[in-house]
Scaffold this active site. Structure first.
Site, PDB file in Angstrom:
ATOM      1  CG  ASP A  32      24.609 -80.797 -14.076  1.00 39.08           C
ATOM      2  OD1 ASP A  32      24.613 -80.138 -14.061  1.00 39.08           O
ATOM      3  OD2 ASP A  32      23.831 -79.978 -12.624  1.00 39.08           O
ATOM      4  CD  GLU A  50      28.628 -76.094 -11.261  1.00 38.06           C
ATOM      5  OE1 GLU A  50      29.335 -75.247 -10.833  1.00 38.06           O
ATOM      6  OE2 GLU A  50      27.195 -76.588 -11.919  1.00 38.06           O
TER       7      GLU A  50
HETATM    8  N1  BES Z   1      28.508 -71.824 -13.210  1.00 40.18           N
HETATM    9  C1  BES Z   1      28.508 -71.594 -12.234  1.00 40.18           C
HETATM   10  C2  BES Z   1      29.221 -71.734 -11.561  1.00 40.18           C
HETATM   11  C3  BES Z   1      29.802 -69.838 -12.107  1.00 40.18           C
HETATM   12  C4  BES Z   1      28.729 -68.767 -10.687  1.00 40.18           C
HETATM   13  C5  BES Z   1      30.697 -68.783 -12.283  1.00 40.18           C
HETATM   14  C6  BES Z   1      28.920 -67.470 -11.396  1.00 40.18           C
HETATM   15  C7  BES Z   1      31.017 -68.132 -12.832  1.00 40.18           C
HETATM   16  C8  BES Z   1      29.862 -66.782 -12.603  1.00 40.18           C
HETATM   17  C9  BES Z   1      28.079 -72.730 -11.658  1.00 40.18           C
HETATM   18  O1  BES Z   1      26.939 -73.236 -13.291  1.00 40.18           O
HETATM   19  C10 BES Z   1      27.614 -72.841 -10.100  1.00 40.18           C
HETATM   20  O2  BES Z   1      26.348 -72.161 -10.502  1.00 40.18           O
HETATM   21  N2  BES Z   1      28.075 -73.091  -9.640  1.00 40.18           N
HETATM   22  C11 BES Z   1      27.141 -73.909  -7.957  1.00 40.18           C
HETATM   23  C12 BES Z   1      28.015 -74.933  -6.965  1.00 40.18           C
HETATM   24  C13 BES Z   1      28.094 -75.465  -6.295  1.00 40.18           C
HETATM   25  C14 BES Z   1      26.751 -76.297  -6.941  1.00 40.18           C
HETATM   26  C15 BES Z   1      28.899 -76.517  -6.035  1.00 40.18           C
HETATM   27  C16 BES Z   1      27.585 -72.917  -7.266  1.00 40.18           C
HETATM   28  O3  BES Z   1      29.099 -71.618  -7.715  1.00 40.18           O
HETATM   29  O4  BES Z   1      26.505 -72.799  -6.905  1.00 40.18           O
HETATM   30 MN    MN Z   2      27.080 -73.256 -13.905  1.00 36.47          MN
HETATM   31 MN    MN Z   3      24.851 -72.821 -11.718  1.00 36.71          MN
END
Ligand code: BES
Ligand code: MN
Ligand code: MN
Length: 445
Positions: free
Chosen positions: A88, A150
């Protein structure tokens, strides 16, 4: 080793093409109108894994987005490695601000532009490349798990885990959804912040009033909301909510000027908070206002606005508990209402933070693989973002070693306009993952 490296190189053009096809699918789970697109992207992931030689593939869902689980049995005595990514993507935002269409993968100067080119369809591409490089002869058991929600906080992950625990159990979990220090220097991500959000509504009236007749005596809800939101930080920009956890960060050199370059902060805008950059980004809480609902300017009139709402998103430092942090935030909002305004807080999503003890043979193998593929040592880094999947899987499989890798770099602009992937990084990430699988196979022999 050099054979395997060459084979990764030779599968890359096909992987690059498949990544393009994945990016063309608008798999925004958060948009109810595009849920069929998410189903289509799960189908494509499943088809790609089937073509890569997996016989045991299923698309599963437990009331949420479809996830794909594909399994290849472990050779006798070899460990099983779970390869994670998500199919997603974030909404594209304002299309007019993109230099090329968000769902039309476009290459410019060695980078592939488009929503999900990096976050996280490149994670899928990395796994595909590493798998294809072995030409059906995998040195370890491989379970590929590609989830579809995710970016919505993985709300049904717990149910998926409950229903398919046996299918997902593994000795090593590789999460290709994080970033590298730069396009030339790899990283092993050793900590992630958690997340807790809520919507706060402020009400001062039960209907609008003529702002000339009553303004000056009767408070409007937007002014009250703005004062309430302002109370979340002190004058230095530190979070002012009481009872939040703060930890310490990996010891890296991360100068404030580097942040300025990487983010494109406007000239004259200062950075907020105190402590080192790494501490503030990785090991301290942060609070951001990510949306406001009130009267739009176009339909505004001289009226005192009776109610206004904001969505407040908080990052939780590793070591803290997201639920407790949401309680602390809620308490703060309820206690800081200006002028007696009515405050209603509606709790939102929770995702736990996670810190990894990256010592032992599996992490040593990963560091060696990084060095071989990138020609330089990996930096242990924290990240400010969140992957709630990690804490849930760590709790379900406490003995599994968790490796957080990824293909993003500081210029990726994930979640923003013009998201992109550095194609050299994709190759190096795929190469190090293939080398890691080979090393993990050898480790247990
Ligand atoms: N890939 C990201 C997480 C991430 C962000 C890893 C920056 C390394 C550096 C992931 O897809 C993400 O965006 N996660 C969300 C989680 C939330 C919806 C619970 C986030 O961090 O906002
Ligand atoms: Mn991600
Ligand atoms: Mn993300």
């Amino acid at each position: 080793m050099s054979d395997l490296v060459d084979r990764v190189k030779s599968v890359l053009p096909s992987v690059r093409a498949d990544l393009g096809a994945l990016v063309r699918i608008e798999s925004v789970w958060a948009d109810p109108a595009r849920r069929d697109e998410v189903r289509r992207s799960a189908e494509m992931v499943s088809k790609l894994l089937s073509e890569a030689g997996f016989d045991d593939i299923r698309t599963v869902s437990e009331g949420g987005a479809p996830a794909v689980i594909a399994r290849h049995p472990a050779p006798p005595g070899a460990p099983t490695v779970l390869l994670y990514a998500h199919h997603d993507v974030q909404p594209e935002g304002d299309v007019s601000q993109w230099a090329s269409a968000p769902f039309e993968p476009t290459e410019r100067d060695g980078r592939l532009y488009g929503r999900g080119t990096a976050d996280d369809k490149a994670g899928i591409a990395t796994h595909l490349a590493a798998i294809r490089a072995f030409e059906g002869d995998l040195p370890v058991g491989v379970t590929v798990f590609v989830e579809g929600e995710e970016e919505s906080g993985s709300p049904s992950l717990g149910a998926l885990l409950g229903a398919h625990r046996d299918l997902l159990s593994a000795d090593v979990i590789v999460i290709a959804d994080s970033m590298n220090w730069t396009t030339a220097v790899p990283s092993l991500t050793v900590s992630l912040r958690g997340l807790a959000d809520c919507v706060v509504e402020v009400a001062t009236l039960d209907h609008g009033l003529h702002s000339g007749m009553w303004g000056g005596v009767v408070p409007d809800a937007v002014s009250a909301l703005v004062r309430l939101l302002a109370s979340l930080h002190d004058d230095d920009g530190n979070v002012a909510v009481e009872g939040l956890h703060e930890g310490s960060a990996a010891d890296v050199e991360y100068p404030p000027e580097q942040v300025r370059e990487e983010t494109g902060m406007l000239a004259g805008v200062t950075q907020i908070g105190t402590g080192s950059v790494a501490e503030r980004l990785w090991a301290k809480p942060a609070i951001t206002v990510i949306g406001i609902d009130t009267t739009p300017i176009a339909t505004s009139s001289n009226t005192l606005i009776p109610t206004a709402r904001a969505k407040v998103s908080m990052r939780v430092a590793p070591g803290g508990d997201a639920g407790r942090h949401l309680e602390a935030l809620t308490r703060h909002l309820e206690q800081h209402a200006p002028w007696g305004a009515r405050v209603t807080v509606t709790p939102g999503d929770l995702g736990q933070p996670y810190a990894i003890d990256a010592t032992g043979p599996v992490y040593d193998a990963a560091r060696t693989a990084f060095r071989q593929a990138w020609g330089t040592d990996a930096i242990d880094m924290g990240v400010g973002g969140s992957i709630p999947f990690i804490a849930e899987f760590a709790a379900a499989f406490p003995d599994a070693k968790i490796l957080v890798t990824g293909v993003e770099d500081p210029a990726t602009q994930a979640h923003s306009i013009n998201e992109s992937l550095d194609l050299g990084v994709l190759e190096r990430a795929a190469t190090s993952e293939a080398l890691l699988l080979e090393a993990l196979g050898a480790l247990h022999r």
